[in-house]
Design a protein around this motif. Structure first.
Motif, PDB file in Angstrom:
ATOM      1  N   GLN B 201      56.813  31.261  35.172  1.00  0.00           N
ATOM      2  CA  GLN B 201      56.943  32.832  34.704  1.00  0.00           C
ATOM      3  C   GLN B 201      55.668  33.880  34.823  1.00  0.00           C
ATOM      4  OE1 GLN B 201      60.147  33.869  33.584  1.00  0.00           O
ATOM      5  NE2 GLN B 201      60.514  31.902  34.259  1.00  0.00           N
ATOM      6  N   SER B 202      54.556  33.289  35.647  1.00  0.00           N
ATOM      7  CA  SER B 202      53.663  33.994  35.693  1.00  0.00           C
ATOM      8  C   SER B 202      52.664  33.140  36.501  1.00  0.00           C
ATOM      9  CB  SER B 202      52.753  34.702  34.429  1.00  0.00           C
ATOM     10  OG  SER B 202      52.204  33.759  33.706  1.00  0.00           O
ATOM     11  N   GLY B 203      51.794  33.950  37.283  1.00  0.00           N
ATOM     12  CA  GLY B 203      50.568  33.274  37.965  1.00  0.00           C
ATOM     13  C   GLY B 203      49.314  33.952  37.656  1.00  0.00           C
ATOM     14  N   ALA B 204      48.166  33.306  37.573  1.00  0.00           N
ATOM     15  CA  ALA B 204      46.746  34.113  37.628  1.00  0.00           C
ATOM     16  C   ALA B 204      45.990  33.280  38.810  1.00  0.00           C
ATOM     17  CB  ALA B 204      46.174  33.552  36.127  1.00  0.00           C
ATOM     18  N   PHE B 205      45.063  34.193  39.129  1.00  0.00           N
ATOM     19  CA  PHE B 205      44.274  33.842  40.297  1.00  0.00           C
ATOM     20  C   PHE B 205      42.896  34.333  40.250  1.00  0.00           C
ATOM     21  CE2 PHE B 205      42.868  35.086  44.335  1.00  0.00           C
ATOM     22  CZ  PHE B 205      42.739  33.938  45.256  1.00  0.00           C
ATOM     23  N   LEU B 232      40.638  39.678  42.742  1.00  0.00           N
ATOM     24  CA  LEU B 232      40.493  39.441  44.119  1.00  0.00           C
ATOM     25  C   LEU B 232      39.036  39.748  44.687  1.00  0.00           C
ATOM     26  CD1 LEU B 232      43.763  40.825  45.622  1.00  0.00           C
ATOM     27  CD2 LEU B 232      43.343  38.713  44.233  1.00  0.00           C
ATOM     28  N   GLY B 233      38.674  41.173  44.841  1.00  0.00           N
ATOM     29  CA  GLY B 233      37.561  41.233  45.241  1.00  0.00           C
ATOM     30  C   GLY B 233      36.878  42.481  44.882  1.00  0.00           C
ATOM     31  N   SER B 234      35.518  42.760  45.109  1.00  0.00           N
ATOM     32  CA  SER B 234      34.818  43.671  44.694  1.00  0.00           C
ATOM     33  C   SER B 234      33.376  44.010  45.298  1.00  0.00           C
ATOM     34  CB  SER B 234      34.819  43.817  43.091  1.00  0.00           C
ATOM     35  OG  SER B 234      34.331  45.020  42.784  1.00  0.00           O
ATOM     36  N   THR B 235      33.111  45.118  45.794  1.00  0.00           N
ATOM     37  CA  THR B 235      31.691  45.125  46.268  1.00  0.00           C
ATOM     38  C   THR B 235      30.889  45.824  45.318  1.00  0.00           C
ATOM     39  OG1 THR B 235      32.323  47.290  47.362  1.00  0.00           O
ATOM     40  CG2 THR B 235      32.099  45.302  48.716  1.00  0.00           C
ATOM     41  N   ASN B 236      31.258  46.400  44.143  1.00  0.00           N
ATOM     42  CA  ASN B 236      30.561  46.585  42.922  1.00  0.00           C
ATOM     43  C   ASN B 236      29.050  47.527  43.422  1.00  0.00           C
ATOM     44  OD1 ASN B 236      31.932  44.620  40.946  1.00  0.00           O
ATOM     45  ND2 ASN B 236      30.846  43.362  42.553  1.00  0.00           N
ATOM     46  N   PRO B 237      29.686  48.807  43.729  1.00  0.00           N
ATOM     47  CA  PRO B 237      28.795  49.644  44.076  1.00  0.00           C
ATOM     48  C   PRO B 237      27.591  49.931  42.770  1.00  0.00           C
ATOM     49  CG  PRO B 237      30.660  50.880  43.547  1.00  0.00           C
ATOM     50  CD  PRO B 237      30.903  49.270  43.531  1.00  0.00           C
ATOM     51  N   VAL B 238      26.344  50.375  43.291  1.00  0.00           N
ATOM     52  CA  VAL B 238      25.355  50.459  42.353  1.00  0.00           C
ATOM     53  C   VAL B 238      24.693  52.021  42.765  1.00  0.00           C
ATOM     54  CG1 VAL B 238      22.960  50.016  41.112  1.00  0.00           C
ATOM     55  CG2 VAL B 238      24.860  48.283  41.782  1.00  0.00           C
ATOM     56  N   PHE B 239      24.688  52.954  41.903  1.00  0.00           N
ATOM     57  CA  PHE B 239      24.187  54.351  42.191  1.00  0.00           C
ATOM     58  C   PHE B 239      22.814  54.544  41.710  1.00  0.00           C
ATOM     59  CE2 PHE B 239      28.753  54.497  42.334  1.00  0.00           C
ATOM     60  CZ  PHE B 239      29.035  54.892  43.979  1.00  0.00           C
ATOM     61  N   THR B 438      41.877  43.788  41.239  1.00  0.00           N
ATOM     62  CA  THR B 438      42.755  42.851  40.927  1.00  0.00           C
ATOM     63  C   THR B 438      44.315  43.392  41.223  1.00  0.00           C
ATOM     64  OG1 THR B 438      43.449  44.122  38.735  1.00  0.00           O
ATOM     65  CG2 THR B 438      41.510  42.779  38.612  1.00  0.00           C
ATOM     66  N   THR B 439      45.275  42.608  40.931  1.00  0.00           N
ATOM     67  CA  THR B 439      46.746  42.899  41.344  1.00  0.00           C
ATOM     68  C   THR B 439      47.503  43.451  39.960  1.00  0.00           C
ATOM     69  OG1 THR B 439      47.513  40.715  40.823  1.00  0.00           O
ATOM     70  CG2 THR B 439      46.807  41.353  43.066  1.00  0.00           C
ATOM     71  N   ALA B 440      46.663  43.421  38.888  1.00  0.00           N
ATOM     72  CA  ALA B 440      47.258  44.050  37.697  1.00  0.00           C
ATOM     73  C   ALA B 440      46.216  44.777  36.859  1.00  0.00           C
ATOM     74  CB  ALA B 440      47.942  42.726  36.907  1.00  0.00           C
ATOM     75  N   PRO B 441      46.066  46.250  37.339  1.00  0.00           N
ATOM     76  CA  PRO B 441      45.026  46.930  36.601  1.00  0.00           C
ATOM     77  C   PRO B 441      45.035  47.088  35.301  1.00  0.00           C
ATOM     78  CG  PRO B 441      46.461  48.242  37.913  1.00  0.00           C
ATOM     79  CD  PRO B 441      46.900  46.954  38.193  1.00  0.00           C
ATOM     80  N   ALA B 442      46.099  46.874  34.440  1.00  0.00           N
ATOM     81  CA  ALA B 442      46.308  47.104  33.070  1.00  0.00           C
ATOM     82  C   ALA B 442      45.754  46.062  32.268  1.00  0.00           C
ATOM     83  CB  ALA B 442      47.765  47.415  32.692  1.00  0.00           C
ATOM     84  N   THR B 443      45.318  45.008  33.123  1.00  0.00           N
ATOM     85  CA  THR B 443      44.840  43.649  32.322  1.00  0.00           C
ATOM     86  C   THR B 443      43.560  43.260  32.619  1.00  0.00           C
ATOM     87  OG1 THR B 443      45.725  42.182  34.273  1.00  0.00           O
ATOM     88  CG2 THR B 443      47.206  42.904  32.853  1.00  0.00           C
ATOM     89  N   THR B 444      42.954  42.143  31.840  1.00  0.00           N
ATOM     90  CA  THR B 444      41.599  41.652  32.082  1.00  0.00           C
ATOM     91  C   THR B 444      41.743  40.335  31.986  1.00  0.00           C
ATOM     92  OG1 THR B 444      39.534  41.518  31.153  1.00  0.00           O
ATOM     93  CG2 THR B 444      41.218  41.633  29.537  1.00  0.00           C
ATOM     94  N   SER B 445      40.743  39.778  32.975  1.00  0.00           N
ATOM     95  CA  SER B 445      40.831  38.124  32.978  1.00  0.00           C
ATOM     96  C   SER B 445      39.694  37.749  32.188  1.00  0.00           C
ATOM     97  CB  SER B 445      40.924  37.714  34.311  1.00  0.00           C
ATOM     98  OG  SER B 445      39.671  38.282  35.017  1.00  0.00           O
ATOM     99  N   VAL B 446      38.614  38.584  31.627  1.00  0.00           N
ATOM    100  CA  VAL B 446      37.786  37.996  30.570  1.00  0.00           C
ATOM    101  C   VAL B 446      37.729  38.730  29.432  1.00  0.00           C
ATOM    102  CG1 VAL B 446      35.321  37.609  30.458  1.00  0.00           C
ATOM    103  CG2 VAL B 446      36.122  37.679  32.636  1.00  0.00           C
ATOM    104  N   GLY B 447      37.593  38.125  28.367  1.00  0.00           N
ATOM    105  CA  GLY B 447      37.608  38.757  27.116  1.00  0.00           C
ATOM    106  C   GLY B 447      38.781  38.669  26.288  1.00  0.00           C
ATOM    107  N   THR B 448      38.892  38.623  25.137  1.00  0.00           N
ATOM    108  CA  THR B 448      39.951  38.379  24.294  1.00  0.00           C
ATOM    109  C   THR B 448      41.197  39.043  24.458  1.00  0.00           C
ATOM    110  OG1 THR B 448      39.444  39.825  22.546  1.00  0.00           O
ATOM    111  CG2 THR B 448      38.619  37.896  22.229  1.00  0.00           C
ATOM    112  N   ALA B 449      41.187  40.300  25.354  1.00  0.00           N
ATOM    113  CA  ALA B 449      42.369  41.310  25.504  1.00  0.00           C
ATOM    114  C   ALA B 449      43.190  40.356  26.681  1.00  0.00           C
ATOM    115  CB  ALA B 449      42.014  42.299  25.960  1.00  0.00           C
ATOM    116  N   ALA B 450      42.596  39.347  27.400  1.00  0.00           N
ATOM    117  CA  ALA B 450      43.228  38.491  28.323  1.00  0.00           C
ATOM    118  C   ALA B 450      44.490  37.772  27.866  1.00  0.00           C
ATOM    119  CB  ALA B 450      42.415  37.462  29.119  1.00  0.00           C
TER     120      ALA B 450
END
Lengths: 494, 494
Positions: B201-205, B232-239, B438-450
């Motif tokens: 019923q769901s997948g996580a990656f 998925l991926g991120s380049t994490n810009p630093v200004f 991510t493929t699901a911007p309303a969610t988090t994969s770290v922290g209790t809200a996951a």
């Protein structure tokens, strides 16, 4: 833009550019400013009720009383979202203060709040020209969340859509919302173009499984996929036990007939499947209610598309030979059909669920007779996701608890007694369910929780107070609930 | 099942059938029982630290200290989800009592609570053999939510995966969780088969954009699409502004080098883009730190797949001629590469974002020199969604507020100063962001809200107390927070 003329590419570009430009200033408005905007829209719609009603009646063939109730529901909904904004809990503000002794190592100051996703495209429905259309639930919740809305009008009520859109835009301008926050567009291809546009960050839809799936497929196959909140289809099974029949068979008969023929059966919550004990006389009672000419008569359907779909679905059922006509009048297939009831047995149903459980949008339903109540536990596994499932039983019947559990695996709303048509807009409503009821089972399209669809959380790490979103500042000048170090705290009453 | 041998179709069928059978009894466990299960897993992992560490080191090439910290993070995370279960807010219990005077017409008794989605498939990551693998965040949050987990092991650490899986299964059995709640499977094709199975019923990656998108496409193209939570991926810009350079250029140089080379650059939060004022000497300072042999040296990458991907990405950048080598040693392309720094100008970057902003997973980063700080506002519009964005500035620089706002449109976590590597597990964490972060911007994969990813709401209308889920009953014997008629109420302390 005038109704019925598809919006041109040039016009769409103007709409999309304006929506993108409006996104930041609209997101920056305080919740109370956005609440004022929603209330202004509700006021303008109420003021225009006498003007809108005849247009809606002419275009939708729905009755004045039904349309008047629906407009009341629509403006109530806008005001309830305004109240949701005033409450502030929708922001889910969280503050973790820095903590050198945090269990996995020192914790920075970390604060999290929901922000709007950005411009949304909303596809209006045919069957609710007010409540699921231009100023309906999806629009109200997206605007409440702070997202500009591009509203794709339903071709079933173009003039009403254009006029309602003008009123919404006027109301937004009156309260000083940024230009471009709302626009109405026309044409299926225009809708798809907008859904593909990278400036659009989410989509919402109410309609058929086929139409909704096609749009979902576009949303998820974009180079950058976006969330798509589709409310597609449901047959809304109703289970009736022998105990319930013994208690009040007549009330069940009346209630069912009232519910499946309400609005000519054109509700996503229409009870399309009624499971009754065999030999309890329920089929006979149902048929008798129509024979006696006391049952509901013919009623016009919304538009030609719906008529064609209903006819085809009904023919498929009747021609299959798997469902016997219980009530099937000469006018069953007309533009203003009389209600139809078909009947079958549980074994036949379980052997042919794809055919017999298909949604037939209009005034038809299938009555399924079962011999052994325990066989009902096999039904839900054969059905796809449902918006609702209903149980009429006695509390002390052992099957009740088991069915309730199975229903919760498949449906978004469970009813004990009563009928699924009529979806109240409130804090605890859930209008959703696993696919194909919706494309996003964790969300609802009715009730205050619908606002969450159009938001995403952002965390701020060690950001100075003055640069934090207001909801995350220690002074909490908006007075929103804040979850501080894991514990929810409410601002002191002023 | 043994490591490295792909799980057979017959074994998968056993796993899937068991997961389906376990779903209902596991969902029916009280939150405190599931909390006990999570704590038992954490305890068994802690007990086995000395056994697991050498396996992890051999398979991942990560250092003992890094792995020890990661295991600590993993068991902390399991225990924090246990605490989340004890708290009860994750259920979002809502009770609307019946109200004949409700604004849109009489309101029935309506109650809503989150229920588990059902069996989930979790795809483990290579770079966190504990924290984003067998007993990592996705597993912890799915189990916390009440969903059985089929864990697809990462081929980079098969023996560790098998052994960790045994410990998890043993811990679950000890506390009486239903059989089938957890299983480890091996093989990419086995993973895809499970993702396609209607019982899931769901997948996580957690992993690459290419791999994650391929799985996302499977999840959304099923006959019944399911939610897919891909990180998925991120380049994490630093200004970095001129003010920040003036304040402490050396600290920025040290911090950046430490962050982009941490764990050989194999973090999804590695800062891959550093924007610095031109002519401020930052490039020279960065290069000097390596010239002086004081910078970090070579470190082995996780596995051959990562080595091949890193090499290809680096070559593409260098060969493009758009990025000049600032630090590029003889060993830059080896299995244990020395760190690489490339440099370019802002105009070149803005003209070639797809090439220059592509994630290069490993110890490489791009330094971009800008002439006019206001030009930085153009950067974020050129980038896809990001897990993080970081700003080093002075509070009184006018650009700061503008950049923070723009960063919030594109990223899940914003940092003021500091560096994005190191994602604290806490209540306010947000590890997510718009696609492709991510493929699901309303969610988090770290922290209790996951935990919220693996649940969906169900509403109960007029259901008798005894048949309601415990969290919705008036007696509230679990003592969970309930939102009653729109107002959150906490149970009295016992």
């Amino acid at each position: 833009m005038t109704a019925e003329t598809p919006t041109s590419s040039e016009q769409l570009e103007v709409v999309l550019a304006a929506a993108q430009s409006a996104a930041r200033p609209f997101a920056d408005l305080s919740p109370s400013s956005r609440a004022a905007a929603l209330r202004a829209i509700a006021d303008r719609l109420d003021d225009a009720a006498a003007e809108l009603a005849p247009i809606a009646e002419r275009e939708s063939h729905l009755s004045q009383s039904r349309l008047s109730g629906e407009l009341g529901r629509t403006t109530f909904q806008l005001r309830l979202f305004a109240q949701t904004l005033d409450d502030g809990a929708f922001l889910d503000a969280r503050i973790d203060r820095s903590d050198p002794d945090w269990g996995m190592g020192p914790r920075p100051d970390l604060r999290r709040v929901n922000v709007p996703l950005g411009p949304a495209v909303v596809f209006a429905a045919s069957n609710f020209p007010f409540a699921f259309s231009v100023a309906g639930g999806d629009t109200a919740s997206a605007l409440a969340a702070g997202c500009p809305v591009v509203l794709k009008a339903h071709p079933g009520h173009p003039e009403l859509s254009a006029r309602t859109g003008e009123l919404v835009i006027k109301a937004l301008a009156e309260v000083g919302a940024p230009d471009g926050v709302f626009a109405v567009i026309f044409g299926d291809e225009a809708g798809r173009t907008v859904l593909r546009d990278p400036r659009i960050q989410s989509g919402a839809f109410t309609g058929s499984i086929r139409g909704g799936r096609a749009l979902f497929d576009i949303a998820v196959s974009r180079e950058a996929p976006i969330p798509f909140f589709g409310e597609l289809g449901s047959t809304n099974p109703v289970f009736v036990t022998e105990g319930a029949v013994l208690d009040d068979a007549d009330a069940i008969v009346d209630g069912f007939i009232g519910s499946f023929t309400l609005g000519a059966g054109q509700f996503c919550t229409k009870p399309g499947l009624l499971f009754v004990p065999a030999g309890a006389g329920m089929e006979e009672k149902l048929a008798a209610r129509f024979d006696a000419d006391a049952g509901p008569g013919a009623a016009p359907l919304l538009n030609d598309r719906i008529v064609a779909g209903y006819r085809a679905g009904l023919e498929r059922l009747v021609d299959s030979g798997l469902a016997a006509p219980l009530v099937l009048g000469d006018e069953a297939y007309s533009d203003a059909p009389t209600p139809t009831l078909l009947s079958t047995t549980l074994p036949d149903f379980l052997a042919n669920p794809d055919l017999l459980a298909a949604e037939c949008f209009g005034p038809a339903a299938l009555v399924i007779a079962y011999d052994d109540v325990s066989e009902l536990t096999k039904v839900l596994a054969k059905l796809g996701g449902q918006l609702t499932a209903t149980l009429h039983a006695r509390k002390d019947e052992p099957i009740a608890a088991e069915l309730i559990r199975l229903m919760s695996d498949r449906a978004g709303r469970l009813l004990w007694g009563g009928w699924p048509t009529g979806v109240v807009v409130s804090y605890a409503q859930q209008h959703g369910g696993p696919y194909p009821a919706t494309t996003a089972p964790a969300t609802t399209s009715v009730g205050t929780a619908a606002i969450a669809r159009f938001m995403r959380p952002v965390a701020y790490q060690n950001v100075p107070q003055a640069l934090l979103p207001i909801a995350l500042q220690d002074v909490n000048s908006w007075g929103v609930p804040q979850r501080i170090n894991g514990r929810l705290e409410f601002p002191a009453e002023v």
